[in-house]
Write a protein that holds these residues in place. Structure first.
Motif, short mmCIF file in Angstrom:
data_model
loop_
_atom_site.label_atom_id
_atom_site.label_comp_id
_atom_site.label_asym_id
_atom_site.label_seq_id
_atom_site.Cartn_x
_atom_site.Cartn_y
_atom_site.Cartn_z
N ASN A 83 0.73 -1.10 0.07
CA ASN A 83 -0.13 -0.01 -0.03
C ASN A 83 0.77 1.24 -0.02
OD1 ASN A 83 1.06 -0.74 2.76
ND2 ASN A 83 -0.72 0.56 3.68
N ARG A 84 2.23 1.23 -0.07
CA ARG A 84 2.96 2.29 -0.10
C ARG A 84 4.42 1.99 -0.58
NH1 ARG A 84 3.29 3.73 6.24
NH2 ARG A 84 5.07 5.22 5.39
N PRO A 85 5.07 3.08 -1.30
CA PRO A 85 6.23 2.57 -2.13
C PRO A 85 7.54 2.30 -1.05
CG PRO A 85 5.85 4.83 -2.19
CD PRO A 85 4.83 4.29 -1.59
N ASP A 86 7.40 3.03 0.15
CA ASP A 86 8.50 2.86 1.04
C ASP A 86 8.49 1.83 2.13
OD1 ASP A 86 6.21 4.34 2.12
OD2 ASP A 86 7.25 5.20 3.76
N GLY A 87 9.56 1.07 1.89
CA GLY A 87 9.41 -0.14 2.87
C GLY A 87 10.36 0.17 4.13
N ALA A 88 10.46 -0.83 5.09
CA ALA A 88 10.80 -0.57 6.09
C ALA A 88 11.43 -1.82 6.85
CB ALA A 88 9.81 0.04 7.18
N THR A 148 9.35 -2.25 20.50
CA THR A 148 9.11 -2.57 19.10
C THR A 148 9.11 -1.31 18.34
OG1 THR A 148 7.75 -4.40 19.64
CG2 THR A 148 7.27 -3.44 17.58
N GLN A 149 9.74 -1.41 17.26
CA GLN A 149 9.78 -0.21 16.53
C GLN A 149 9.95 -0.76 14.99
OE1 GLN A 149 12.88 2.67 16.79
NE2 GLN A 149 14.59 1.06 17.25
N VAL A 150 9.22 0.29 14.03
CA VAL A 150 9.46 -0.02 12.49
C VAL A 150 10.11 1.23 12.03
CG1 VAL A 150 8.00 -0.46 10.41
CG2 VAL A 150 7.28 -1.49 12.51
N VAL A 151 11.32 0.99 11.42
CA VAL A 151 12.00 1.98 10.92
C VAL A 151 11.96 1.87 9.26
CG1 VAL A 151 14.37 3.11 10.96
CG2 VAL A 151 13.56 1.74 13.00
N ASP A 152 11.94 3.24 8.58
CA ASP A 152 11.78 3.12 7.24
C ASP A 152 13.08 2.86 6.69
OD1 ASP A 152 13.12 6.00 6.91
OD2 ASP A 152 11.86 6.11 8.63
N CYS A 153 13.22 2.62 5.15
CA CYS A 153 14.58 2.31 4.66
C CYS A 153 15.40 3.34 4.55
CB CYS A 153 14.15 1.73 3.36
SG CYS A 153 13.54 0.04 3.41
N ALA A 154 15.17 4.76 4.76
CA ALA A 154 16.25 5.67 4.66
C ALA A 154 16.98 5.63 5.82
CB ALA A 154 15.62 7.07 4.41
N ALA A 196 10.59 11.08 5.78
CA ALA A 196 10.68 11.03 7.09
C ALA A 196 12.08 11.71 7.50
CB ALA A 196 10.73 9.51 7.39
N VAL A 197 12.92 11.74 6.86
CA VAL A 197 13.98 12.25 7.55
C VAL A 197 13.72 13.74 7.33
CG1 VAL A 197 16.74 12.66 6.96
CG2 VAL A 197 15.52 10.54 6.49
N THR A 198 13.16 14.31 6.30
CA THR A 198 12.67 15.64 5.99
C THR A 198 11.76 16.15 7.45
OG1 THR A 198 12.95 15.56 3.62
CG2 THR A 198 11.63 17.42 4.75
N ALA A 199 11.22 15.41 7.78
CA ALA A 199 10.16 15.43 9.03
C ALA A 199 10.98 15.60 10.21
CB ALA A 199 9.18 14.42 9.17
N ASP A 200 12.21 14.79 10.29
CA ASP A 200 12.92 15.02 11.42
C ASP A 200 13.74 16.25 11.47
OD1 ASP A 200 12.25 12.68 12.38
OD2 ASP A 200 14.19 11.37 11.42
N LEU A 201 14.39 16.78 10.22
CA LEU A 201 14.69 18.05 10.06
C LEU A 201 13.98 19.27 10.86
CD1 LEU A 201 16.79 17.82 6.86
CD2 LEU A 201 17.85 18.22 9.05
#
Length: 441
Positions: A328-333, A344-350, A370-375
């Motif tokens: 359902n989405r292009p970004d895996g994890a 427990t955590q799910v971390v995106d591939c970046a 997701a990294v842009t959101a962290d900035l």
């Protein structure tokens, strides 16, 4: 092990000795036996040395002689007991021909037609040849207490023995000819030969008896598997042996065994890339069920992923680490699942490299948002991330991640805690000499 074509010298021994009169140990023949042992000790040590046997002869007996009416060749037969290792029957033709040695395991084996051996070992020191096998079994790296053994045959350089071990395992033992305790010794599981069409076969026990060892590994795994069916998979180049078990509840496992001990257990839904995966259980059904489980766990961890495929990573105790591809989405994890929600955590591939993993199903750029959101969390609102690079860890255990910006201006160094994954600081590359991404130097 490559299939070995051998000429079964055991049969030749039986034929050659068919007319030999064995010395009986009955009371009436005690004197004859004493004379045979006296003659044996006088003659057999030199014959053993000529045959290539590297042991000190501690007892011997002259068994008898035969004479070939055509060639007029006379052959003498001796039994010897060695100070260590197995005993032997020696076949010594006249005329300077090199003697042949057969271990007591071979000499005590039934003839090819099933009849009793024509010349079994009878000296007191050879009364238990199974115990005498210990040095060769140790040399082959086996932890085996033999309950039966038989001779398979010889080549000019090797002796082949079948050994059945207490507990169900069985092996073909390839040793030197003659079978000296300091010589080479290689063991191959009888299950290898059960699946082969070569001329070496294990016959002391059947394959079902040997496969019962899988139940022991299932018990050691302690995963609740009541074994319904068993399969020998094969051996890796490193020498690990793999078995599959199908369980009464429909689940299945692959067991990795090293030196007779269970070293790893892999459930069938995670064994897709392991030696062809499971065949005794419906692995596809198990994988579908497992994908649904990972979808639910990811959703609970705040990452909405309808798992389309997954691949397990080697996981530390107490963690189940898998890469997830999402339908359902292009970004895996990468999911790091534990029994506790807080760990427990799910971390995106970046950002997965920050916690020590790299994705292969999905490209990191699909997760740059997701990294842009962290900035943004760190007050850096003008950069849309276009590239990332893990720089390394700090002495305190945090990790530095360099980012580049889509507008070509200098990016930032983000500092992260890994458990849970959290940005704690951001420094512009304009203030660091360590940035290396294009546009940041």
């Amino acid at each position: 092990m490559k299939r070995v074509a051998i000429g079964l010298a055991t049969a030749a021994l039986a034929l050659a000795l068919g007319t030999v009169a064995a010395v009986s140990a009955s009371k009436k023949e005690e004197a004859a036996l004493a004379a045979a042992r006296t003659q044996g000790m006088a003659e057999a040590p030199a014959v053993a040395q000529a045959a290539g046997i590297a042991c000190q002869v501690t007892d011997a007996r002259m068994v008898g002689k035969t004479r070939d009416p055509k060639t007029k060749t006379e052959t003498s037969f001796y039994e010897i007991d060695c100070d260590r290792g197995v005993g032997f029957v020696l076949q010594a033709p006249s005329g300077g021909v090199k003697p042949t040695a057969f271990s007591c395991i071979e000499a005590n084996s039934p003839q090819p037609d099933g009849k009793p051996p024509s010349l079994p070992c009878k000296l007191p020191g050879n009364a238990n040849p199974l115990v005498d096998l210990a040095p060769l079994l140790t040399k082959a790296g086996l932890n085996c207490t033999p309950d039966a053994a038989r001779g398979i045959g010889q080549t000019s350089k090797n002796t082949f023995l079948e050994v059945s071990c207490q507990g169900g395992s069985g092996y073909v033992l390839q040793v030197d000819a003659p079978a000296n305790p300091d010589g080479s010794a290689v063991a191959n599981d009888c299950l290898v030969f059960d699946a082969s069409d070569g001329n070496i076969k294990c016959t002391l026990r059947d394959a079902a008896y040997r496969l019962a060892v899988v139940d022991r590994y299932a018990a050691a795994a302690n995963n609740g598997c009541a074994v319904k069916d068993r399969r020998y998979i094969g051996m890796s180049q490193a020498g690990s042996i793999y078995y599959e078990a199908a369980c009464q509840d429909g689940k299945g496992y692959i067991y990795k065994v090293d030196k007779g001990q269970l070293s790893q257990t892999t459930s069938c839904e995670k064994a897709m890339a392991l030696l062809g995966g499971c065949t005794l259980t419906d692995a596809k059904e198990a994988q579908t069920a497992q994908a649904g489980l990972y979808s639910n766990l990811s959703r609970k961890a705040g990452f909405d992923c309808q798992v389309s495929k997954y691949a397990p990573f080697p996981s530390p105790p107490g963690k189940d680490v898998v890469e997830l591809a999402c339908g359902n989405r292009p970004d895996g994890a990468v999911g790091v699942f534990t029994t506790k929600a807080e760990t427990t955590q799910v971390v995106d591939c970046a950002r997965a490299p920050i916690v020590g993993y790299r994705c292969s199903f999905s490209k990191p750029e699909a997760s740059f948002k997701a990294v842009t959101a962290d900035l943004r969390k760190m007050g850096k609102n003008e950069c849309e991330v276009s590239a990332v690079r893990v720089m390394g860890k700090t002495a305190s255990g945090t990790t530095y991640l360099e980012t580049a910006c889509a507008d070509g201006l200098k990016g930032y160094i983000l500092e992260y805690r890994s458990e849970p994954l959290t940005p704690v600081n951001a420094v512009g590359c304009a203030f660091s000499k360590d940035c290396a991404l294009p546009g940041n130097k």
